[in-house]
Design a protein around this motif. Structure first.
Motif, PDB file in Angstrom:
ATOM      1  N   SER A 114      59.519  -0.061 -45.875  1.00 55.58           N
ATOM      2  CA  SER A 114      58.753   0.778 -44.938  1.00 55.58           C
ATOM      3  C   SER A 114      58.043  -0.055 -43.874  1.00 55.58           C
ATOM      4  O   SER A 114      57.757   0.450 -42.786  1.00 55.58           O
ATOM      5  CB  SER A 114      57.734   1.635 -45.691  1.00 55.58           C
ATOM      6  OG  SER A 114      56.621   0.860 -46.138  1.00 55.58           O
ATOM      7  N   LEU A 115      57.761  -1.315 -44.164  1.00 55.99           N
ATOM      8  CA  LEU A 115      57.072  -2.190 -43.218  1.00 55.99           C
ATOM      9  C   LEU A 115      58.025  -3.051 -42.392  1.00 55.99           C
ATOM     10  O   LEU A 115      57.645  -3.570 -41.346  1.00 55.99           O
ATOM     11  CB  LEU A 115      56.122  -3.131 -43.968  1.00 55.99           C
ATOM     12  CG  LEU A 115      54.980  -2.500 -44.749  1.00 55.99           C
ATOM     13  CD1 LEU A 115      54.212  -3.567 -45.511  1.00 55.99           C
ATOM     14  CD2 LEU A 115      54.054  -1.722 -43.835  1.00 55.99           C
ATOM     15  N   ALA A 116      59.241  -3.218 -42.863  1.00 52.33           N
ATOM     16  CA  ALA A 116      60.181  -4.170 -42.268  1.00 52.33           C
ATOM     17  C   ALA A 116      60.558  -3.794 -40.833  1.00 52.33           C
ATOM     18  O   ALA A 116      60.815  -2.637 -40.527  1.00 52.33           O
ATOM     19  CB  ALA A 116      61.435  -4.275 -43.119  1.00 52.33           C
ATOM     20  N   THR A 117      60.587  -4.817 -39.993  1.00 53.05           N
ATOM     21  CA  THR A 117      61.052  -4.650 -38.610  1.00 53.05           C
ATOM     22  C   THR A 117      62.405  -5.328 -38.413  1.00 53.05           C
ATOM     23  O   THR A 117      63.067  -5.095 -37.419  1.00 53.05           O
ATOM     24  CB  THR A 117      60.031  -5.245 -37.624  1.00 53.05           C
ATOM     25  OG1 THR A 117      59.826  -6.631 -37.947  1.00 53.05           O
ATOM     26  CG2 THR A 117      58.700  -4.506 -37.701  1.00 53.05           C
ATOM     27  N   ILE A 118      62.788  -6.173 -39.362  1.00 52.48           N
ATOM     28  CA  ILE A 118      64.085  -6.853 -39.340  1.00 52.48           C
ATOM     29  C   ILE A 118      64.892  -6.377 -40.536  1.00 52.48           C
ATOM     30  O   ILE A 118      64.451  -6.530 -41.683  1.00 52.48           O
ATOM     31  CB  ILE A 118      63.920  -8.386 -39.387  1.00 52.48           C
ATOM     32  CG1 ILE A 118      63.135  -8.887 -38.181  1.00 52.48           C
ATOM     33  CG2 ILE A 118      65.274  -9.081 -39.484  1.00 52.48           C
ATOM     34  CD1 ILE A 118      62.732 -10.350 -38.262  1.00 52.48           C
ATOM     35  N   ALA A 119      66.026  -5.773 -40.284  1.00 54.95           N
ATOM     36  CA  ALA A 119      66.989  -5.353 -41.309  1.00 54.95           C
ATOM     37  C   ALA A 119      66.369  -4.607 -42.492  1.00 54.95           C
ATOM     38  O   ALA A 119      66.575  -4.989 -43.645  1.00 54.95           O
ATOM     39  CB  ALA A 119      67.789  -6.558 -41.785  1.00 54.95           C
ATOM     40  N   PRO A 120      65.628  -3.529 -42.252  1.00 58.53           N
ATOM     41  CA  PRO A 120      65.036  -2.800 -43.381  1.00 58.53           C
ATOM     42  C   PRO A 120      66.080  -2.280 -44.372  1.00 58.53           C
ATOM     43  O   PRO A 120      65.791  -2.145 -45.557  1.00 58.53           O
ATOM     44  CB  PRO A 120      64.281  -1.650 -42.718  1.00 58.53           C
ATOM     45  CG  PRO A 120      64.807  -1.560 -41.331  1.00 58.53           C
ATOM     46  CD  PRO A 120      65.317  -2.903 -40.967  1.00 58.53           C
ATOM     47  N   GLU A 121      67.303  -2.050 -43.904  1.00 59.06           N
ATOM     48  CA  GLU A 121      68.359  -1.554 -44.791  1.00 59.06           C
ATOM     49  C   GLU A 121      68.711  -2.542 -45.899  1.00 59.06           C
ATOM     50  O   GLU A 121      69.258  -2.165 -46.942  1.00 59.06           O
ATOM     51  CB  GLU A 121      69.621  -1.192 -43.990  1.00 59.06           C
ATOM     52  CG  GLU A 121      70.359  -2.368 -43.398  1.00 59.06           C
ATOM     53  CD  GLU A 121      69.764  -2.947 -42.101  1.00 59.06           C
ATOM     54  OE1 GLU A 121      70.323  -3.941 -41.611  1.00 59.06           O
ATOM     55  OE2 GLU A 121      68.738  -2.426 -41.597  1.00 59.06           O
ATOM     56  N   LYS A 122      68.381  -3.822 -45.716  1.00 54.75           N
ATOM     57  CA  LYS A 122      68.642  -4.838 -46.748  1.00 54.75           C
ATOM     58  C   LYS A 122      67.863  -4.546 -48.032  1.00 54.75           C
ATOM     59  O   LYS A 122      68.257  -4.957 -49.115  1.00 54.75           O
ATOM     60  CB  LYS A 122      68.312  -6.243 -46.249  1.00 54.75           C
ATOM     61  CG  LYS A 122      69.257  -6.735 -45.190  1.00 54.75           C
ATOM     62  CD  LYS A 122      70.602  -7.000 -45.793  1.00 54.75           C
ATOM     63  CE  LYS A 122      71.575  -7.497 -44.753  1.00 54.75           C
ATOM     64  NZ  LYS A 122      72.939  -7.499 -45.264  1.00 54.75           N
ATOM     65  N   PHE A 123      66.743  -3.837 -47.896  1.00 54.01           N
ATOM     66  CA  PHE A 123      65.939  -3.514 -49.078  1.00 54.01           C
ATOM     67  C   PHE A 123      66.631  -2.491 -49.968  1.00 54.01           C
ATOM     68  O   PHE A 123      66.273  -2.334 -51.133  1.00 54.01           O
ATOM     69  CB  PHE A 123      64.546  -3.042 -48.681  1.00 54.01           C
ATOM     70  CG  PHE A 123      63.684  -4.158 -48.187  1.00 54.01           C
ATOM     71  CD1 PHE A 123      63.090  -5.042 -49.077  1.00 54.01           C
ATOM     72  CD2 PHE A 123      63.484  -4.347 -46.831  1.00 54.01           C
ATOM     73  CE1 PHE A 123      62.312  -6.093 -48.620  1.00 54.01           C
ATOM     74  CE2 PHE A 123      62.706  -5.401 -46.368  1.00 54.01           C
ATOM     75  CZ  PHE A 123      62.122  -6.264 -47.263  1.00 54.01           C
ATOM     76  N   TYR A 134      57.229 -16.050 -50.789  1.00 56.11           N
ATOM     77  CA  TYR A 134      58.129 -15.507 -49.772  1.00 56.11           C
ATOM     78  C   TYR A 134      57.691 -14.084 -49.458  1.00 56.11           C
ATOM     79  O   TYR A 134      57.647 -13.238 -50.344  1.00 56.11           O
ATOM     80  CB  TYR A 134      59.574 -15.559 -50.271  1.00 56.11           C
ATOM     81  CG  TYR A 134      60.031 -16.977 -50.494  1.00 56.11           C
ATOM     82  CD1 TYR A 134      60.525 -17.736 -49.448  1.00 56.11           C
ATOM     83  CD2 TYR A 134      59.915 -17.579 -51.741  1.00 56.11           C
ATOM     84  CE1 TYR A 134      60.918 -19.051 -49.628  1.00 56.11           C
ATOM     85  CE2 TYR A 134      60.303 -18.896 -51.940  1.00 56.11           C
ATOM     86  CZ  TYR A 134      60.800 -19.620 -50.882  1.00 56.11           C
ATOM     87  OH  TYR A 134      61.185 -20.922 -51.061  1.00 56.11           O
ATOM     88  N   ILE A 135      57.356 -13.839 -48.184  1.00 53.85           N
ATOM     89  CA  ILE A 135      56.790 -12.570 -47.756  1.00 53.85           C
ATOM     90  C   ILE A 135      57.783 -11.854 -46.859  1.00 53.85           C
ATOM     91  O   ILE A 135      58.296 -12.429 -45.903  1.00 53.85           O
ATOM     92  CB  ILE A 135      55.456 -12.796 -47.011  1.00 53.85           C
ATOM     93  CG1 ILE A 135      54.469 -13.522 -47.930  1.00 53.85           C
ATOM     94  CG2 ILE A 135      54.858 -11.476 -46.538  1.00 53.85           C
ATOM     95  CD1 ILE A 135      53.946 -14.785 -47.371  1.00 53.85           C
ATOM     96  N   SER A 136      58.014 -10.592 -47.170  1.00 57.67           N
ATOM     97  CA  SER A 136      58.954  -9.802 -46.384  1.00 57.67           C
ATOM     98  C   SER A 136      58.427  -9.563 -44.979  1.00 57.67           C
ATOM     99  O   SER A 136      57.217  -9.417 -44.769  1.00 57.67           O
ATOM    100  CB  SER A 136      59.204  -8.456 -47.051  1.00 57.67           C
ATOM    101  OG  SER A 136      59.776  -8.658 -48.313  1.00 57.67           O
ATOM    102  N   ASN A 137      59.354  -9.515 -44.028  1.00 60.86           N
ATOM    103  CA  ASN A 137      58.967  -9.283 -42.637  1.00 60.86           C
ATOM    104  C   ASN A 137      58.238  -7.947 -42.500  1.00 60.86           C
ATOM    105  O   ASN A 137      58.538  -6.989 -43.206  1.00 60.86           O
ATOM    106  CB  ASN A 137      60.201  -9.356 -41.729  1.00 60.86           C
ATOM    107  CG  ASN A 137      61.086  -8.137 -41.813  1.00 60.86           C
ATOM    108  OD1 ASN A 137      60.920  -7.190 -41.054  1.00 60.86           O
ATOM    109  ND2 ASN A 137      62.053  -8.160 -42.724  1.00 60.86           N
ATOM    110  N   GLY A 138      57.263  -7.923 -41.627  1.00 55.31           N
ATOM    111  CA  GLY A 138      56.469  -6.724 -41.392  1.00 55.31           C
ATOM    112  C   GLY A 138      55.254  -6.601 -42.288  1.00 55.31           C
ATOM    113  O   GLY A 138      54.361  -5.811 -42.014  1.00 55.31           O
ATOM    114  N   ASN A 139      55.199  -7.380 -43.359  1.00 59.00           N
ATOM    115  CA  ASN A 139      54.068  -7.292 -44.283  1.00 59.00           C
ATOM    116  C   ASN A 139      52.994  -8.298 -43.866  1.00 59.00           C
ATOM    117  O   ASN A 139      52.702  -9.263 -44.569  1.00 59.00           O
ATOM    118  CB  ASN A 139      54.528  -7.519 -45.726  1.00 59.00           C
ATOM    119  CG  ASN A 139      53.497  -7.059 -46.732  1.00 59.00           C
ATOM    120  OD1 ASN A 139      52.353  -6.777 -46.378  1.00 59.00           O
ATOM    121  ND2 ASN A 139      53.896  -6.994 -47.988  1.00 59.00           N
ATOM    122  N   ASP A 140      52.417  -8.053 -42.699  1.00 57.35           N
ATOM    123  CA  ASP A 140      51.426  -8.959 -42.131  1.00 57.35           C
ATOM    124  C   ASP A 140      50.164  -9.063 -42.981  1.00 57.35           C
ATOM    125  O   ASP A 140      49.540 -10.117 -43.033  1.00 57.35           O
ATOM    126  CB  ASP A 140      51.070  -8.529 -40.706  1.00 57.35           C
ATOM    127  CG  ASP A 140      52.270  -8.623 -39.769  1.00 57.35           C
ATOM    128  OD1 ASP A 140      53.200  -9.414 -40.061  1.00 57.35           O
ATOM    129  OD2 ASP A 140      52.281  -7.903 -38.753  1.00 57.35           O
TER     130      ASP A 140
END
Length: 190
Positions: A30-39, A154-160
């Motif tokens: 829900s937070l990802a801005t890069i390839a959220p479909e990978k989740f 390792y932190i997922s993109n968008g999880n600032d």
């Protein structure tokens, strides 16, 4: 929220965290801005269970409210054969743009590292200081290994918010993994 307990999982029963781990993957998507479909490919079985089974040592702490899991932290000690262009056992191997290895290209990268893999609390439990407590307990366990000098997260993109949380606790940005899909931070032991 009548009775909050924090328990170290000593019997290997990580199955109790299946729902929470899957919630974490959905939250990250829900937070990802890069390839959220990978989740969509990441879940308890492909991420946590696979990592738990392949690590040298694992440590799981669960927060319960009246006996029901509401949060957890999961950490490992892992062996790294060759840091350049290698990946942990659980990591996907697909070709993302600008992808480098999972680990930094340090000259003398250690062959054993600590890793805080997952830290997750359901929304209503996030403002209670439980995240800091889980973090501290996990770092204490990771630092107990005499042959582990560095800890990675390792932190997922968008999880600032998570990135800021770890940077605020002395971790340093290392590199982007999979073209920025994941941000790696590290800290040397005290």
């Amino acid at each position: 929220m009548e009775r909050i307990t924090i328990e170290v999982v000593k019997d290997g029963n990580i199955e109790q965290l299946r729902e929470l781990c899957n919630e974490l993957m959905a939250f990250q998507k829900s937070l990802a801005t890069i390839a959220p479909e990978k989740f969509d490919e990441m879940n308890f079985d492909s991420r946590m269970k696979k990592s738990y089974e392949s690590s040298l040592a694992s440590h799981v702490i669960v927060v319960k409210d009246d006996g029901l899991p509401v949060g957890y932290v999961y950490s490992t000690v892992d062996k790294v054969e060759n840091s350049k262009n290698s990946y942990p056992e659980w990591a996907p191997r697909d070709n993302m743009e600008n992808s480098k290895g999972f680990y930094p290209e340090w000259e003398n990268f250690p062959n054993k590292i600590g890793c805080l893999n997952n830290l997750y609390l359901r929304d209503q439990y996030r403002a209670m200081g439980l995240g800091s407590k889980l973090f501290d307990m996990s770092i204490e366990w990771l630092e107990s290994f005499k042959d582990v000098d560095v800890v990675f997260i390792y932190i997922s993109n968008g999880n600032d918010a998570a990135l800021d949380f770890y940077l605020g606790r002395g971790f340093t940005f290392s590199h982007d993994v999979f073209g920025g899909f994941i941000k790696a931070v590290y800290k040397y032991k005290k």
